[in-house]
Design a protein around this motif. Structure first.
Motif, mmCIF file in Angstrom:
data_model
loop_
_atom_site.group_PDB
_atom_site.id
_atom_site.type_symbol
_atom_site.label_atom_id
_atom_site.label_comp_id
_atom_site.label_asym_id
_atom_site.label_seq_id
_atom_site.Cartn_x
_atom_site.Cartn_y
_atom_site.Cartn_z
ATOM 1 N N LEU A 97 7.855 33.531 -21.749
ATOM 2 C CA LEU A 97 7.982 34.721 -20.836
ATOM 3 C C LEU A 97 6.771 35.536 -21.088
ATOM 4 C CD1 LEU A 97 11.982 35.054 -21.353
ATOM 5 C CD2 LEU A 97 10.421 34.204 -19.292
ATOM 6 N N LEU A 98 6.234 35.695 -22.361
ATOM 7 C CA LEU A 98 4.973 36.475 -22.696
ATOM 8 C C LEU A 98 3.805 35.721 -21.996
ATOM 9 C CD1 LEU A 98 3.339 38.462 -24.401
ATOM 10 C CD2 LEU A 98 3.512 36.756 -26.338
ATOM 11 N N THR A 99 3.597 34.518 -22.220
ATOM 12 C CA THR A 99 2.459 33.954 -21.711
ATOM 13 C C THR A 99 2.010 33.893 -20.548
ATOM 14 O OG1 THR A 99 2.960 31.970 -23.691
ATOM 15 C CG2 THR A 99 1.332 31.525 -22.002
ATOM 16 N N VAL A 100 2.949 34.026 -19.634
ATOM 17 C CA VAL A 100 2.711 34.144 -18.186
ATOM 18 C C VAL A 100 1.902 35.429 -17.802
ATOM 19 C CG1 VAL A 100 4.467 32.685 -17.573
ATOM 20 C CG2 VAL A 100 4.675 35.001 -17.443
ATOM 21 N N ASP A 101 1.931 36.534 -18.677
ATOM 22 C CA ASP A 101 1.444 37.813 -18.317
ATOM 23 C C ASP A 101 0.535 38.266 -19.355
ATOM 24 O OD1 ASP A 101 1.394 40.039 -16.624
ATOM 25 O OD2 ASP A 101 2.565 41.224 -18.185
ATOM 26 N N ALA A 102 -0.162 37.292 -20.137
ATOM 27 C CA ALA A 102 -0.982 37.644 -21.328
ATOM 28 C C ALA A 102 -2.699 37.606 -21.149
ATOM 29 C CB ALA A 102 -0.578 36.728 -22.531
ATOM 30 N N LEU A 103 -2.827 36.740 -19.896
ATOM 31 C CA LEU A 103 -4.239 36.950 -19.761
ATOM 32 C C LEU A 103 -4.654 38.076 -19.136
ATOM 33 C CD1 LEU A 103 -3.949 33.769 -20.607
ATOM 34 C CD2 LEU A 103 -5.448 33.162 -18.640
ATOM 35 N N PRO A 104 -6.058 38.305 -19.134
ATOM 36 C CA PRO A 104 -6.628 39.399 -18.419
ATOM 37 C C PRO A 104 -6.172 39.210 -16.891
ATOM 38 C CG PRO A 104 -8.253 38.823 -20.111
ATOM 39 C CD PRO A 104 -7.256 37.694 -19.855
ATOM 40 N N PRO A 105 -6.259 40.423 -16.149
ATOM 41 C CA PRO A 105 -5.785 40.176 -14.660
ATOM 42 C C PRO A 105 -6.732 39.399 -13.704
ATOM 43 C CG PRO A 105 -6.257 42.355 -15.037
ATOM 44 C CD PRO A 105 -6.148 41.702 -16.434
ATOM 45 N N THR A 106 -6.504 38.729 -12.750
ATOM 46 C CA THR A 106 -7.356 38.260 -11.972
ATOM 47 C C THR A 106 -8.251 39.084 -11.194
ATOM 48 O OG1 THR A 106 -5.624 38.113 -10.151
ATOM 49 C CG2 THR A 106 -6.034 36.218 -11.465
ATOM 50 N N SER A 107 -7.679 40.525 -10.966
ATOM 51 C CA SER A 107 -8.512 41.350 -10.423
ATOM 52 C C SER A 107 -9.877 41.688 -11.001
ATOM 53 C CB SER A 107 -7.452 42.906 -10.769
ATOM 54 O OG SER A 107 -7.206 43.316 -11.826
ATOM 55 N N PHE A 108 -10.087 41.465 -12.595
ATOM 56 C CA PHE A 108 -11.209 41.708 -12.916
ATOM 57 C C PHE A 108 -12.440 40.544 -12.382
ATOM 58 C CE2 PHE A 108 -9.575 42.652 -17.528
ATOM 59 C CZ PHE A 108 -9.152 44.178 -16.932
ATOM 60 N N GLU A 109 -11.999 39.538 -12.043
ATOM 61 C CA GLU A 109 -12.879 38.693 -11.337
ATOM 62 C C GLU A 109 -13.014 38.815 -9.744
ATOM 63 O OE1 GLU A 109 -14.777 35.226 -12.382
ATOM 64 O OE2 GLU A 109 -15.022 37.064 -13.244
ATOM 65 N N LEU A 110 -12.101 39.758 -9.455
ATOM 66 C CA LEU A 110 -12.265 40.513 -7.753
ATOM 67 C C LEU A 110 -13.288 41.594 -7.978
ATOM 68 C CD1 LEU A 110 -8.775 39.968 -6.606
ATOM 69 C CD2 LEU A 110 -10.542 38.549 -5.836
#
Length: 280
Positions: free
Chosen positions: A204-217
Motif C-alpha cells: 500500500l506504500l509502494t504504489v505511491d512511493a516513486l517520484p510522480p510521473t508529472s516530473f517526466e511531463l
C-alpha cells in the motif's frame, strides 16, 4: 543488492510507524511519523498502510484485497485517531471503512482521509492465473539510478527518501537533468531501506512511493493525491520489487497515475490508480 541492515516483517521501522493501538471498540490511536513526510505533508501511501493496519485489526480477514482512499486534507506528523466500521462480513471477504482525523490546537477535529476496503485471505486464493500482463521492461538494478547518482536532488524530497531504496530506470529520469521525456512514465526498483521484505501492507506504500510521473511531463512540485485505489493481487515473494507508473492524460489540472508492482518471481502483486492534482 545486499542491505546493510536486514529488518524483518513485524520488526522494522515501517511496522512500528504504522502500528495502531485500540482505544475503544473500532477506534484506534496512531502516531503519524515525521519519517514518512514529503516537504511537510505525510506520504499518502504511508497513510494508506496505516489505515490498512487498523482495518486489518477490525475485520475478521487478514489481508487487504482492495483499498480505496479519498484524501481530504493534508496530514501532519503527530497524533491521530482512526475510526473503523465493519460494513459487511462473509465467509471469504469482509468490508469495512475507516476515517483518520487529527485535531487543531483549539481542539477542532479535521478529517484527513477516508477509506473503504475489502479484506480476504491471500493464502486461500487459487493458483489459476490467466493474464496478458508482463513485467515492465527496465534496466537491470545495477544500471538504475538512486538519489546519489543524480546531479540534483528529487524536488520536494525529504525524510521519506531515507527510508526507501529506490533505483530509477535511466529512461525515466530525464527530469533530473532538465530533459524530461514528456512520456509520463516512471519505473524503478523498490524496497525498504532497512531490508524488510514486502508484504500486503507495505504494498500500500509502494504504489505511491516513486517520484510522480508529472516530473517526466516537465512539471515539478507537489502532486497531491485526491483519490487512490489499490488492488493487492497476491502475497509478494522476498526480494526487491519492480514498479511501473504511467500517466496517459493530464487535463484540467488533474492527472491519473496507473501503477503496477511486480515481485522477484515475475508476479503482478499490486495494481493501483490514483487521481492527483498536477503541480502548478
Amino acid at each position: 543488492m545486499a542491505q546493510a541492515v536486514q529488518a524483518s516483517i513485524g520488526d522494522s521501522e515501517f511496522d512500528r510507524d504504522t502500528a495502531v493501538s485500540l482505544r475503544a471498540p473500532g477506534v484506534y490511536d496512531a502516531e503519524l511519523s515525521a519519517g514518512w513526510t514529503i516537504v511537510r505533508a505525510v506520504n499518502g501511501g504511508y497513510l494508506l498502510a496505516l489505515l490498512g493496519r487498523a482495518l486489518g485489526e477490525a475485520l475478521p480477514h487478514p489481508d487487504p484485497f482492495t483499498v480505496s482512499a479519498h484524501y481530504l486534507t493534508a496530514s501532519q506528523p503527530g497524533p491521530a485517531v482512526i475510526r473503523t466500521e465493519i460494513v459487511r462480513t462473509g465467509r471469504t471477504l469482509s468490508t469495512g471503512q475507516a476515517s483518520l482525523v487529527q485535531f487543531e490546537e483549539d481542539g477542532t477535529e479535521v478529517e484527513r482521509i477516508r477509506v473503504l476496503a475489502t479484506y480476504g485471505d491471500l493464502d486461500a486464493l487459487s493458483d489459476d492465473v490467466r493474464t496478458t500482463a508482463a513485467p515492465p521492461a527496465m534496466a537491470p538494478y545495477e544500471q538504475c539510478l538512486g538519489p546519489a547518482d543524480g546531479p540534483v536532488a528529487i524536488p520536494g524530497s525529504s525524510a521519506i527518501t531515507e527510508r526507501l531504496n529506490i533505483r530509477l530506470d535511466p529512461a525515466t529520469v530525464g527530469w533530473a537533468v532538465g530533459a524530461p521525456s514528456g512520456k509520463g512514465e516512471m519505473r524503478g526498483w523498490f524496497s525498504l531501506a532497512d531490508g524488510r521484505d514486502a508484504d500486503p501492507f507495505s504494498l500500500l506504500l509502494t504504489v505511491d512511493a516513486l517520484p510522480p510521473t508529472s516530473f517526466e511531463l516537465g512539471l515539478t512540485g507537489w502532486t497531491p493525491t485526491v483519490e487512490l485505489t489499490t488492488h493487492i493481487r497476491c502475497r509478494p515473494a522476498p526480494g526487491p520489487l519492480r514498479v511501473s507508473i504511467t500517466t496517459r492524460n493530464l487535463a484540467g489540472g488533474f492527472l491519473e497515475e496507473d501503477a503496477e508492482v511486480w515481485d522477484s518471481r515475475d508476479r503482478l502483486v499490486a495494481q493501483s490508480r490514483q487521481l492527483a492534482k498536477a503541480p502548478r
